[in-house]
Design a protein around this motif. Structure first.
Motif: not given
Length: 222
Positions: A122-148
């Protein structure tokens, strides 16, 4: 408050569009079992308020701000959507803290099959990417997922068959826009660490407040 564990997929029955707003009628089953006026239901990760309901559908208003910041404006009659009721205090917390207030949207860059799993980039803008870390959590369309995996402008998640079978992620393809909500913990940490910098107060003006530093903590007994 939600957990990001989708309860069912519903379907858009009708969209009444105003000048800068909309009223959605969404067909559902499970989320209607104990529904009441004023209840919160996450629709593709966006927290909406039930304004009316029948035995097979519920209605919700979508304001201008929500249409601008999410993918709900691209929905049409027949579109499938992820649905989750607000979390009960006595329930299991199966996902992560999801507020239903999305941070923005991303775009599916690629979908790759990997045995019984599916990889989504998933491509995302910088203001969203700065909070994303490997093995952290992200919600995509409301789905709780682990960032790989994380790159400068994109991240990857791996989907198990259960998630694919029970959400609309299985019908997403490259180029599709998805709603994204970052883990709220990172945003709170950033706010605390930047406390004291000049920040906008929402009216266009700026204010300066005390910054939390090591010296400040030591002076106050920490």
């Amino acid at each position: 408050m939600f957990t990001g564990i989708v309860e069912e997929t519903g379907r858009i029955k009708e969209i009444k569009r105003g000048r800068a707003s909309a009223v959605l009628t969404i067909e559902a089953r499970k989320v209607l079992e104990d529904v009441k006026l004023g209840d919160s239901i996450a629709v593709n990760g966006v927290c909406l308020t039930v304004t009316d309901f029948t035995s097979y559908a519920f209605m919700a208003d979508v304001m201008h701000e929500t249409l601008n910041r999410s993918s709900l404006g691209a929905l049409k009659n027949g579109s499938a959507v992820n649905l989750e009721r607000a979390m009960k205090a006595d329930g299991r917390f199966g996902g992560h803290i999801v507020s239903g207030h999305i941070d923005g949207t991303g775009t599916i860059a690629s979908v790759e099959k990997d045995d019984n799993a599916v990889w989504y980039t998933v491509k995302a803008p910088g203001e969203i990417m700065k909070y994303i870390v490997e093995k952290g959590s992200i919600a995509i369309d409301g789905i709780s997922l682990t960032v790989a995996g994380v790159a400068e402008d994109a991240f990857r998640v791996s989907i198990i068959p259960h998630t694919s079978d029970n959400t609309i992620l299985s019908i997403k393809k490259p180029g599709d826009v998805v709603n994204l909500e970052n883990d709220i913990i990172g945003k709170y940490v950033e706010r605390l660490m930047s406390f004291g910098e000049k920040v906008e107060n929402g009216t266009g003006a700026t204010r300066t407040s005390e910054r939390i530093t090591e010296a400040f903590l030591a002076e106050n007994g920490f």
